[in-house]
Scaffold this motif. Structure first.
Motif, PDB file in Angstrom:
ATOM      1  N   ALA A  18       9.499  -5.174  14.612  1.00  0.00           N
ATOM      2  CA  ALA A  18      10.293  -5.172  13.380  1.00  0.00           C
ATOM      3  C   ALA A  18      11.463  -6.142  13.482  1.00  0.00           C
ATOM      4  CB  ALA A  18      10.788  -3.761  13.076  1.00  0.00           C
ATOM      5  N   ALA A  19      12.081  -6.221  14.650  1.00  0.00           N
ATOM      6  CA  ALA A  19      13.189  -7.159  14.835  1.00  0.00           C
ATOM      7  C   ALA A  19      12.694  -8.593  14.682  1.00  0.00           C
ATOM      8  CB  ALA A  19      13.829  -6.953  16.201  1.00  0.00           C
ATOM      9  N   ASP A  20      11.502  -8.891  15.199  1.00  0.00           N
ATOM     10  CA  ASP A  20      10.919 -10.232  15.048  1.00  0.00           C
ATOM     11  C   ASP A  20      10.559 -10.538  13.596  1.00  0.00           C
ATOM     12  OD1 ASP A  20      11.071 -10.953  17.700  1.00  0.00           O
ATOM     13  OD2 ASP A  20       8.976 -10.498  18.144  1.00  0.00           O
ATOM     14  N   LEU A  21      10.075  -9.535  12.889  1.00  0.00           N
ATOM     15  CA  LEU A  21       9.604  -9.746  11.515  1.00  0.00           C
ATOM     16  C   LEU A  21      10.707  -9.597  10.471  1.00  0.00           C
ATOM     17  CD1 LEU A  21       6.163  -7.878  11.595  1.00  0.00           C
ATOM     18  CD2 LEU A  21       6.718 -10.211  12.274  1.00  0.00           C
ATOM     19  N   GLY A  22      11.820  -8.991  10.854  1.00  0.00           N
ATOM     20  CA  GLY A  22      12.915  -8.809   9.914  1.00  0.00           C
ATOM     21  C   GLY A  22      12.730  -7.632   8.975  1.00  0.00           C
ATOM     22  N   GLU A  23      11.840  -6.721   9.328  1.00  0.00           N
ATOM     23  CA  GLU A  23      11.593  -5.550   8.482  1.00  0.00           C
ATOM     24  C   GLU A  23      10.959  -4.461   9.332  1.00  0.00           C
ATOM     25  OE1 GLU A  23       9.392  -4.425   4.267  1.00  0.00           O
ATOM     26  OE2 GLU A  23       8.707  -6.191   5.347  1.00  0.00           O
ATOM     27  N   ALA A  24      11.403  -3.227   9.134  1.00  0.00           N
ATOM     28  CA  ALA A  24      10.785  -2.096   9.818  1.00  0.00           C
ATOM     29  C   ALA A  24       9.340  -1.949   9.346  1.00  0.00           C
ATOM     30  CB  ALA A  24      11.565  -0.819   9.537  1.00  0.00           C
ATOM     31  N   LEU A  25       8.513  -1.392  10.207  1.00  0.00           N
ATOM     32  CA  LEU A  25       7.102  -1.200   9.889  1.00  0.00           C
ATOM     33  C   LEU A  25       6.771   0.280   9.814  1.00  0.00           C
ATOM     34  CD1 LEU A  25       5.537  -3.806  12.350  1.00  0.00           C
ATOM     35  CD2 LEU A  25       5.969  -4.080   9.904  1.00  0.00           C
ATOM     36  N   THR A  26       5.823   0.615   8.945  1.00  0.00           N
ATOM     37  CA  THR A  26       5.296   1.972   8.879  1.00  0.00           C
ATOM     38  C   THR A  26       3.791   1.897   9.099  1.00  0.00           C
ATOM     39  OG1 THR A  26       4.933   1.912   6.477  1.00  0.00           O
ATOM     40  CG2 THR A  26       7.069   2.719   7.241  1.00  0.00           C
ATOM     41  N   ARG A  27       3.226   3.001   9.536  1.00  0.00           N
ATOM     42  CA  ARG A  27       1.776   3.067   9.754  1.00  0.00           C
ATOM     43  C   ARG A  27       1.117   3.626   8.499  1.00  0.00           C
ATOM     44  NH1 ARG A  27       0.034   3.358  15.515  1.00  0.00           N
ATOM     45  NH2 ARG A  27       1.880   2.774  16.702  1.00  0.00           N
ATOM     46  N   PRO A  28       0.238   2.853   7.895  1.00  0.00           N
ATOM     47  CA  PRO A  28      -0.422   3.328   6.675  1.00  0.00           C
ATOM     48  C   PRO A  28      -1.550   4.298   7.000  1.00  0.00           C
ATOM     49  CG  PRO A  28      -1.232   1.163   7.237  1.00  0.00           C
ATOM     50  CD  PRO A  28      -0.141   1.491   8.230  1.00  0.00           C
ATOM     51  N   ASP A  29      -1.995   5.010   5.975  1.00  0.00           N
ATOM     52  CA  ASP A  29      -3.132   5.907   6.169  1.00  0.00           C
ATOM     53  C   ASP A  29      -4.447   5.132   6.080  1.00  0.00           C
ATOM     54  OD1 ASP A  29      -3.613   5.488   3.425  1.00  0.00           O
ATOM     55  OD2 ASP A  29      -2.829   7.445   2.847  1.00  0.00           O
ATOM     56  N   ALA A  30      -5.539   5.822   6.383  1.00  0.00           N
ATOM     57  CA  ALA A  30      -6.863   5.194   6.419  1.00  0.00           C
ATOM     58  C   ALA A  30      -7.267   4.623   5.057  1.00  0.00           C
ATOM     59  CB  ALA A  30      -7.905   6.199   6.897  1.00  0.00           C
ATOM     60  N   ALA A  31      -6.851   5.258   3.977  1.00  0.00           N
ATOM     61  CA  ALA A  31      -7.192   4.763   2.639  1.00  0.00           C
ATOM     62  C   ALA A  31      -6.536   3.406   2.376  1.00  0.00           C
ATOM     63  CB  ALA A  31      -6.768   5.777   1.578  1.00  0.00           C
ATOM     64  N   PHE A  32      -5.291   3.245   2.795  1.00  0.00           N
ATOM     65  CA  PHE A  32      -4.593   1.965   2.632  1.00  0.00           C
ATOM     66  C   PHE A  32      -5.285   0.882   3.461  1.00  0.00           C
ATOM     67  CE2 PHE A  32      -1.290  -1.125   3.852  1.00  0.00           C
ATOM     68  CZ  PHE A  32      -0.784  -1.476   2.601  1.00  0.00           C
ATOM     69  N   VAL A  33      -5.651   1.215   4.699  1.00  0.00           N
ATOM     70  CA  VAL A  33      -6.331   0.249   5.561  1.00  0.00           C
ATOM     71  C   VAL A  33      -7.617  -0.235   4.903  1.00  0.00           C
ATOM     72  CG1 VAL A  33      -7.496  -0.089   7.781  1.00  0.00           C
ATOM     73  CG2 VAL A  33      -5.314   1.130   7.690  1.00  0.00           C
ATOM     74  N   ARG A  34      -8.412   0.691   4.383  1.00  0.00           N
ATOM     75  CA  ARG A  34      -9.674   0.298   3.738  1.00  0.00           C
ATOM     76  C   ARG A  34      -9.417  -0.513   2.469  1.00  0.00           C
ATOM     77  NH1 ARG A  34     -15.081   1.363   3.922  1.00  0.00           N
ATOM     78  NH2 ARG A  34     -14.956   3.134   5.309  1.00  0.00           N
ATOM     79  N   GLU A  35      -8.429  -0.116   1.682  1.00  0.00           N
ATOM     80  CA  GLU A  35      -8.125  -0.834   0.433  1.00  0.00           C
ATOM     81  C   GLU A  35      -7.696  -2.275   0.713  1.00  0.00           C
ATOM     82  OE1 GLU A  35      -4.597  -0.907  -2.925  1.00  0.00           O
ATOM     83  OE2 GLU A  35      -4.972   0.966  -1.854  1.00  0.00           O
ATOM     84  N   ILE A  36      -6.830  -2.464   1.693  1.00  0.00           N
ATOM     85  CA  ILE A  36      -6.273  -3.785   1.980  1.00  0.00           C
ATOM     86  C   ILE A  36      -7.260  -4.681   2.716  1.00  0.00           C
ATOM     87  CG2 ILE A  36      -4.464  -5.005   3.256  1.00  0.00           C
ATOM     88  CD1 ILE A  36      -3.524  -3.639   0.628  1.00  0.00           C
ATOM     89  N   THR A  37      -7.968  -4.098   3.690  1.00  0.00           N
ATOM     90  CA  THR A  37      -8.867  -4.920   4.515  1.00  0.00           C
ATOM     91  C   THR A  37     -10.294  -4.938   4.010  1.00  0.00           C
ATOM     92  OG1 THR A  37      -9.514  -3.154   6.057  1.00  0.00           O
ATOM     93  CG2 THR A  37      -7.488  -4.409   6.568  1.00  0.00           C
ATOM     94  N   GLY A  38     -10.729  -3.859   3.371  1.00  0.00           N
ATOM     95  CA  GLY A  38     -12.131  -3.714   2.991  1.00  0.00           C
ATOM     96  C   GLY A  38     -12.955  -3.080   4.095  1.00  0.00           C
ATOM     97  N   PHE A  39     -12.297  -2.654   5.173  1.00  0.00           N
ATOM     98  CA  PHE A  39     -12.991  -2.085   6.326  1.00  0.00           C
ATOM     99  C   PHE A  39     -12.339  -0.770   6.740  1.00  0.00           C
ATOM    100  CE2 PHE A  39     -13.316  -6.687   6.553  1.00  0.00           C
ATOM    101  CZ  PHE A  39     -14.687  -6.872   6.663  1.00  0.00           C
ATOM    102  N   ALA A  40     -13.146   0.094   7.381  1.00  0.00           N
ATOM    103  CA  ALA A  40     -12.632   1.362   7.894  1.00  0.00           C
ATOM    104  C   ALA A  40     -11.994   1.150   9.260  1.00  0.00           C
ATOM    105  CB  ALA A  40     -13.763   2.380   8.009  1.00  0.00           C
ATOM    106  N   ILE A  41     -11.031   2.001   9.591  1.00  0.00           N
ATOM    107  CA  ILE A  41     -10.413   1.977  10.909  1.00  0.00           C
ATOM    108  C   ILE A  41     -11.515   2.103  11.961  1.00  0.00           C
ATOM    109  CG2 ILE A  41      -8.926   3.297  12.478  1.00  0.00           C
ATOM    110  CD1 ILE A  41      -7.221   4.010  10.008  1.00  0.00           C
ATOM    111  N   GLY A  42     -11.393   1.303  13.016  1.00  0.00           N
ATOM    112  CA  GLY A  42     -12.404   1.295  14.062  1.00  0.00           C
ATOM    113  C   GLY A  42     -13.369   0.134  13.920  1.00  0.00           C
ATOM    114  N   GLY A  43     -13.322  -0.546  12.777  1.00  0.00           N
ATOM    115  CA  GLY A  43     -14.185  -1.694  12.559  1.00  0.00           C
ATOM    116  C   GLY A  43     -13.462  -2.866  11.910  1.00  0.00           C
TER     117      GLY A  43
END
Length: 134
Positions: free
Chosen positions: A53-78
């Protein structure tokens, strides 16, 4: 692969390499902006979220599996390191450059591909960072 490659440990066993050569594609979300951020991390490393976060200039949060699939088009683990449904900022763990070949997910929990780390960085447009805060 005939066996699961969902985790870094499973992938390393499946392809006959050490865990450090596995690329974990980890999606985070900017705490303020809400923008997705992809970290390509060596399988041996844990992300130090405060240091990143210090390198990027913004704190990070961990999204849920639905967000990961929506943004990437893939399920966690793949989740692969590229070819996502949504373009996003990508950062690569500097430790991956220590290896001739690294192995990353290729879209499902049973598929992986290998690449030279420099080629992976070029293909993803990733910025090199230290993800552990050493």
């Amino acid at each position: 692969m005939p066996e699961s490659t969902r985790t870094a440990e499973e992938a390393a066993l499946a392809c006959g390499c050490i865990v450090a050569q596995i690329v974990k594609s980890l999606l985070f979300r900017g705490a303020t902006s809400g923008k997705p951020v992809l970290l390509l991390v060596s399988g041996k490393n844990r992300v130090n979220e405060k240091a990143v976060a210090a390198d990027l200039g913004e704190a990070l949060t961990r999204p849920d599996a639905a967000f990961v699939r929506e943004i990437t088009g893939f399920a966690i683990g793949g989740v692969p390191p590229f070819a996502h449904a949504t373009p996003m900022a990508t950062y690569m763990d500097r430790d991956l450059l220590a290896y001739d070949r690294v192995f990353a997910a290729a879209g499902t929990p049973r598929t992986i591909f290998s690449a030279a780390p420099a080629a992976l960085q070029t293909a993803t447009g990733a910025t090199l960072i230290d993800v552990t805060g050493k």
